[in-house]
Structure formats: structure tokens, C-alpha cells
Scaffold this active site. Structure first.
Site, PDB file in Angstrom:
ATOM      1  N   CYS A  91       0.639  -1.109   0.308  1.00  0.00           N
ATOM      2  CA  CYS A  91       0.029   0.217  -0.148  1.00  0.00           C
ATOM      3  C   CYS A  91       0.880   1.262  -0.222  1.00  0.00           C
ATOM      4  CB  CYS A  91      -0.950   0.197   1.455  1.00  0.00           C
ATOM      5  SG  CYS A  91      -2.568  -1.361   1.062  1.00  0.00           S
ATOM      6  N   HIS A 357      -8.725   3.727  -1.969  1.00  0.00           N
ATOM      7  CA  HIS A 357      -7.053   3.631  -1.973  1.00  0.00           C
ATOM      8  C   HIS A 357      -6.910   2.772  -3.279  1.00  0.00           C
ATOM      9  CE1 HIS A 357      -3.297   2.330  -0.114  1.00  0.00           C
ATOM     10  NE2 HIS A 357      -4.073   0.914   0.176  1.00  0.00           N
ATOM     11  N   CYS A 387       0.716   2.765   6.442  1.00  0.00           N
ATOM     12  CA  CYS A 387       0.501   1.176   7.216  1.00  0.00           C
ATOM     13  C   CYS A 387       0.422   0.612   5.663  1.00  0.00           C
ATOM     14  CB  CYS A 387      -0.543   1.129   7.642  1.00  0.00           C
ATOM     15  SG  CYS A 387      -1.835   0.296   6.900  1.00  0.00           S
TER      16      CYS A 387
END
Length: 401
Positions: A91, A357, A387
Site C-alpha cells: 500500500c 485507495h 500502513c
């Protein structure tokens, strides 16, 4: 060490990451190349002066495979001397790509680079690339593998966040995003995505739910209760026996949305900026990554933030704005709890719960967003961080020029 400046940043709007999403017809290559084209045209850029393009991409297979960064460079009509490389830190890939591009400048090995990322989640679904971490029995057993949603619910359970807490955070994310649109806060950075005929397909983030309320979010079922009962709750409890069962609080309404998108930041040293007539907007103050416990997985931000502060000789009170990717509401709530951060300084323009996202691009998007907010609010310093799967965190500190 050479200073690295941010000269510009652009991003596409985020399109719903489904077949009926507005960007589904656009290949990830064209998402990335349209960002590069906009970067060139906005800055009247001699592309032969760009040394390298570094793009994050979390599922680098199929249409996103074969080093999409170099292919996007060619598709965008950049000079053939411009190299390109694709990287994957889950991510945080877009932020890591930007950090790597900045490191080239700071080390004196490049003058001008572009860092960013791309992900078409409607065309290349999440986890398309597979991997040993979740499926190899030895890896999964040794590291107490659970899906991220279980990790998010574990954080909520361990640190005392209720369903009302995470839903309230989500409502506020939607409200802040709506206010940002009302105030035209993203106009400077979003470049509309066009089809092959030049017709605009999307010019705004379409995942938003501005009418979200505590009542509407409260009606949603918990997303991860089923797989928890399948056995993953037990795995989490084995790793964290102090937690008496997992309370499942995350839903589609308080978790990040699946979307398509791309982003880029133009980075360079002072000399190339003067030569090309570019105005620096901020300097890269520092960046770092760290590992964290892989079962709870999503607590990396609290550790990488402190590492970044220590490496730059800064204190948390030196940071005017914080931008933490809203992978799940509990991730941000835990970070604010751990560092005693005022919510008024956190994700002030909204976040991924409202806008989505796009895995490989998000890190570059949020760094650009917080730079815009520093300028809009006449503030000085910000930290962007994410994160990361398998237990990691990545952070970047910027300072306005």
C-alpha cells in the site's frame, strides 16, 4: 547531501474500481501516461532532462506488468533517454516510489525525477499477483497470517475502538472530503482522465458518499466476521491471547474504497529547477520505512513516524499536518491515540474512506494532497505515511520552501 525539491504534483481522479466505474475502460498504462503528459504540459518540461520515472504498482501483472513505468514513459511521448522502474511496497508503493526518486536527487545521481504510482483495481484485481506470504503454509503459520480486515478489527478490539468510533471517523472523512470539493481544494492537482477521442471520462473522485450518516453506516454489516469465524479470529487470538475474542467493526463504510487512479510528483535539485524555470513548492526533509508485527499488521505508522522524527531531529509538535492513509478507520484512530495527535491536524482534506485507495498510487496522492493543504492553510511542515501489508510503515516529511 543535495536538497530535493517538489516542483509539482498531479493525480487522476479516483474512479470506482468496478466494471461500472468511470475509469474501467482506461488501461493502467493510459492512466499513468496521462499523468506524465499532464506533468510535462503543465511545466513546459523538456522531458530529455528527466533522469528517471519511478512508479509504485502493487499488482504488477497482466496490463500492469512488464515495468509499466518505462512503458508509460514511452506512451507519454517522453524522450527515449528517460528510464522507468516499477516498485512494490504494497500500500505504500506510491510513497516509496517517490522516496526512491527523491533519493536519486539527494545522492547526486539524478537531477530531475518523477515519483508516483498507478493501480487499476477494476482491471487488475487486488492480489492478482499471488505470493508466498498468505498461501505458503510455512509462511502463513510462522507469521500468524490473517487478512488485513481481521488485523484492522484486531486493532479496534485491542485498543478499544467501538463500532460507533470507527463509523464516526468515517462520517468525518466524508464531511471533510465534501468540504474540500466545496472549497475546490483539489482543482490544482486533479487532471481529468480522457478517452482516445479526448472526451473527459472523469474529473472528480466518484467513490464519495457525501450523504453518509451514523445511521446509514450503522446499517452495514461487518465485512470480516465471516472469515473470522472461518478460523482467522483464532489465529489472531493465538498471537494476541490478551484479546478476548475479536470484535468486528469494519464495514465498507469505514474502510478504504477500491478504486482506479494514478499520480506523480516532479522532483529535482535547485540547479535544474532554476535552469528550467521551475518554482519549488517544498523540500523533502526526510523519509524512512520500518517493519512491524505482521499479524496485527497495520500498526506500522506509529513506529515509522517516530523513526522519521528521530532521523530528522524533529518532534511531533514540529509537524503542522499529518496525512495517514485511511486503509481502515481504526488504523488512524490508533495512530492518533499512540502519538496523541489532534484530529484537527490529521487528514484535514478527507481520505481514502471517502475517496478510495488505488493501492500503488495512494502514497503519491496523499503526499501531494498534504502539500496542497500546507499551502492553502499557510503552514510549514507535514508528514505523509501509510500502513502496509505484512507489517510495515513508510513515512515522508516535507517542508514548504
Amino acid at each position: 547531501m543535495t536538497e530535493c525539491f517538489i516542483y509539482d504534483h498531479v493525480r487522476t481522479p479516483r474512479g470506482r474500481g468496478k466494471k461500472d466505474g468511470s475509469l474501467h475502460e482506461v488501461s493502467p498504462l493510459n492512466l499513468a501516461s496521462q499523468v506524465l503528459e499532464a506533468m510535462r504540459d503543465r511545466n513546459d518540461l523538456d522531458t530529455a532532462r528527466v533522469d528517471d520515472v519511478v512508479l509504485g504498482c502493487v499488482s504488477p501483472v497482466g496490463e500492469q506488468g512488464s515495468d509499466i513505468a518505462r512503458t508509460a514513459v514511452l506512451q507519454a511521448g517522453y524522450d527515449q533517454s528517460v528510464s522507468g522502474v516499477q516498485i512494490n511496497r504494497f500500500c505504500a508503493s506510491g510513497l516509496e516510489a517517490t522516496n526512491m526518486a527523491a533519493a536519486q536527487v539527494m545522492s547526486g545521481q539524478s537531477d530531475l525525477t518523477i515519483g508516483g504510482g498507478v493501480e487499476s483495481m477494476s482491471r487488475v484485481p487486488m492480489a492478482s499477483d499471488g505470493g508466498a506470504w498468505p498461501v505458503d503454509p510455512q509462511s502463513a503459520f510462522d507469521n500468524y497470517f490473517v487478512p488485513q480486515g481481521i488485523s484492522a478489527d484486531l486493532i479496534a478490539t485491542k485498543y478499544g475502538f467501538s463500532r460507533d468510533d470507527v463509523d464516526a471517523y468515517a462520517v468525518e472523512s466524508q464531511k471533510r472530503t465534501a468540504d474540500s470539493y466545496k472549497n475546490k481544494a483539489f482543482e490544482k492537482s486533479i487532471v481529468p482522465v480522457k478517452d482516445t477521442l479526448g472526451i473527459t471520462l472523469l474529473d472528480h473522485d466518484e467513490h464519495r458518499r457525501e450523504d453518509a450518516t451514523m445511521q446509514s453506516l450503522g446499517s452495514l454489516n461487518a465485512s470480516f466476521a465471516g472469515i473470522g469465524e472461518f478460523g482467522f479470529d483464532g489465529v489472531a487470538n493465538m498471537r494476541y491471547p490478551e484479546v478476548d475474542g475479536i470484535t468486528h467493526v469494519h464495514t465498507p463504510g469505514n474502510s478504504s474504497g477500491i478504486v482506479d487512479g494514478a499520480a506523480g510528483l516532479l522532483l529535482g535539485n535547485a540547479d535544474v529547477g532554476k535552469e528550467l524555470g521551475l518554482k519549488p513548492r517544498a523540500r523533502i526533509k526526510g523519509f524512512t520505512s520500518t517493519g512491524s508485527e505482521p499479524c496485527i499488521m497495520l500498526t506500522g505508522p506509529e513506529f515509522v513516524a517516530q523513526k522519521a522524527l528521530d532521523r530528522t531531529g524533529m518532534h511531533k509538535d514540529d509537524i503542522d499536518l499529518w496525512e495517514l492513509n485511511e486503509a481502515f478507520a481504526a488504523v488512524v484512530l490508533r495512530f492518533m491515540q499512540a502519538h496523541d495527535i489532534d484530529h484537527a491536524k490529521m487528514n484535514v482534506a478527507g481520505g481514502a474512506i471517502a475517496m478510495g485507495h488505488p493501492l500503488g498510487a495512494t502514497g503519491a496522492m496523499i503526499l501531494g494532497t498534504v502539500l496542497d493543504e500546507l499551502e492553502r492553510r499557510d503552514l510549514n511542515t507535514a508528514m505523509a505515511l501509510l500502513c502496509i501489508g505484512a507489517g510495515m510503515g513508510t513515512a515522508t516529511i516535507i517542508e514548504r520552501v
